[in-house]
Design a protein around this motif. Structure first.
Motif, mmCIF file in Angstrom:
data_model
loop_
_atom_site.group_PDB
_atom_site.id
_atom_site.type_symbol
_atom_site.label_atom_id
_atom_site.label_comp_id
_atom_site.label_asym_id
_atom_site.label_seq_id
_atom_site.Cartn_x
_atom_site.Cartn_y
_atom_site.Cartn_z
ATOM 1 N N LYS A 157 96.459 48.748 118.237
ATOM 2 C CA LYS A 157 96.815 47.582 119.055
ATOM 3 C C LYS A 157 96.402 46.254 118.429
ATOM 4 C CE LYS A 157 98.409 50.094 122.427
ATOM 5 N NZ LYS A 157 99.839 50.247 122.577
ATOM 6 N N GLY A 158 95.649 46.298 117.319
ATOM 7 C CA GLY A 158 95.183 45.067 116.703
ATOM 8 C C GLY A 158 96.244 44.421 115.822
ATOM 9 N N SER A 159 95.850 43.378 115.153
ATOM 10 C CA SER A 159 96.744 42.654 114.248
ATOM 11 C C SER A 159 96.754 43.332 112.873
ATOM 12 C CB SER A 159 96.265 41.207 114.098
ATOM 13 O OG SER A 159 96.984 40.557 113.066
ATOM 14 N N LEU A 160 97.925 43.394 112.262
ATOM 15 C CA LEU A 160 98.034 43.924 110.904
ATOM 16 C C LEU A 160 97.442 42.940 109.889
ATOM 17 C CD1 LEU A 160 99.054 46.174 109.038
ATOM 18 C CD2 LEU A 160 101.281 45.025 109.013
ATOM 19 N N PHE A 161 97.424 41.669 110.241
ATOM 20 C CA PHE A 161 96.884 40.634 109.360
ATOM 21 C C PHE A 161 95.797 39.852 110.094
ATOM 22 C CE2 PHE A 161 101.195 41.493 107.907
ATOM 23 C CZ PHE A 161 100.961 41.745 106.561
ATOM 24 N N PRO A 162 94.622 40.473 110.264
ATOM 25 C CA PRO A 162 93.546 39.829 111.026
ATOM 26 C C PRO A 162 93.044 38.541 110.355
ATOM 27 C CG PRO A 162 93.082 42.159 110.650
ATOM 28 C CD PRO A 162 94.244 41.795 109.797
ATOM 29 N N THR A 163 92.644 37.619 111.195
ATOM 30 C CA THR A 163 91.986 36.389 110.736
ATOM 31 C C THR A 163 90.684 36.276 111.515
ATOM 32 O OG1 THR A 163 93.193 35.090 112.376
ATOM 33 C CG2 THR A 163 94.160 35.219 110.175
ATOM 34 N N GLU A 164 89.864 35.322 111.149
ATOM 35 C CA GLU A 164 88.590 35.139 111.854
ATOM 36 C C GLU A 164 87.782 36.434 111.853
ATOM 37 O OE1 GLU A 164 87.818 32.008 113.048
ATOM 38 O OE2 GLU A 164 89.767 31.370 112.265
ATOM 39 N N VAL A 165 87.665 37.049 110.691
ATOM 40 C CA VAL A 165 86.968 38.330 110.548
ATOM 41 C C VAL A 165 85.519 38.072 110.149
ATOM 42 C CG1 VAL A 165 86.942 40.504 109.259
ATOM 43 C CG2 VAL A 165 89.126 39.414 109.835
ATOM 44 N N ASP A 166 84.586 38.815 110.739
ATOM 45 C CA ASP A 166 83.198 38.712 110.301
ATOM 46 C C ASP A 166 82.795 40.030 109.647
ATOM 47 O OD1 ASP A 166 81.257 40.327 112.241
ATOM 48 O OD2 ASP A 166 82.835 39.407 113.473
ATOM 49 N N LEU A 167 81.829 39.954 108.765
ATOM 50 C CA LEU A 167 81.415 41.099 107.961
ATOM 51 C C LEU A 167 80.927 42.260 108.825
ATOM 52 C CD1 LEU A 167 81.238 42.086 105.070
ATOM 53 C CD2 LEU A 167 79.029 40.931 104.856
ATOM 54 N N GLY A 168 80.215 41.980 109.886
ATOM 55 C CA GLY A 168 79.703 43.043 110.750
ATOM 56 C C GLY A 168 80.815 43.836 111.415
ATOM 57 N N SER A 169 81.797 43.155 111.985
ATOM 58 C CA SER A 169 82.904 43.874 112.638
ATOM 59 C C SER A 169 83.761 44.585 111.609
ATOM 60 C CB SER A 169 83.744 42.922 113.488
ATOM 61 O OG SER A 169 84.399 41.968 112.683
#
Length: 165
Positions: free
Chosen positions: A68-80
């Motif tokens: 259900k997520g985005s194929l091209f995520p933005t605003e990504v943090d290293l922990g997640s």
């Protein structure tokens, strides 16, 4: 040497898990003060894209619920990114346990993001996933270096090499 085609894919999956762990470690070599740079953020987004693509294909192969997520995520943090990577790895470990050589030849149909319908074999998709990861890991390595970090060495030969005494 792998005895069957699925054994070969499983070996490549083990390599990919190691390669992805090395990429995550390389991201951690970027100095804290440089992690706001666009290059570092792009590296995180590309790695998140690799993970998302693997999740999408699990759903298309009916081996996990649809992603259900985005194929091209933005605003990504290293922990997640680490958490998402572990979850995708777990799901793919289960998927590989359920596959055999006969399953690799299975033809299935799916709808792409642009709405078109296609047909492929499981083997073709697994091959695509590995080459897709290779391609993007190279991009990430360049971005890590541009961010002041040490890129990971993730060539397949490092897994396959056998030293000679």
């Amino acid at each position: 040497m792998a005895n069957s085609l699925i054994d070969r894919f499983r070996k490549w999956f083990e390599y990919e898990k190691e390669a992805h762990a090395k990429v995550l470690a390389s991201l951690e070599t970027v100095p804290e003060g440089d992690r706001g740079k666009p290059e570092f953020q792009r590296a995180l987004s590309i790695f998140a894209h690799i993970i998302a693509a693997r999740r999408v294909w699990l759903g298309r192969l009916d081996m996990a619920p649809p992603f259900k997520g985005s194929l091209f995520p933005t605003e990504v943090d290293l922990g997640s990114l680490k958490d998402d990577g572990r979850e995708a790895e777990r799901l793919w470990t289960d998927a590989y346990a359920a596959l055999d050589d006969a399953a690799l030849g299975r033809v299935f149909e799916y709808q792409s993001f642009d709405g078109n319908r296609f047909r492929n074999t499981v083997e073709e998709i697994l091959t695509q996933l590995f080459t897709h990861s290779y391609y993007h890991r190279g991009q990430i390595a360049m971005l890590v270096r541009a961010s002041g970090g040490q890129p990971a060495m993730t060539d397949l030969i490092y897994l396959c090499r056998e030293p000679i005494a």
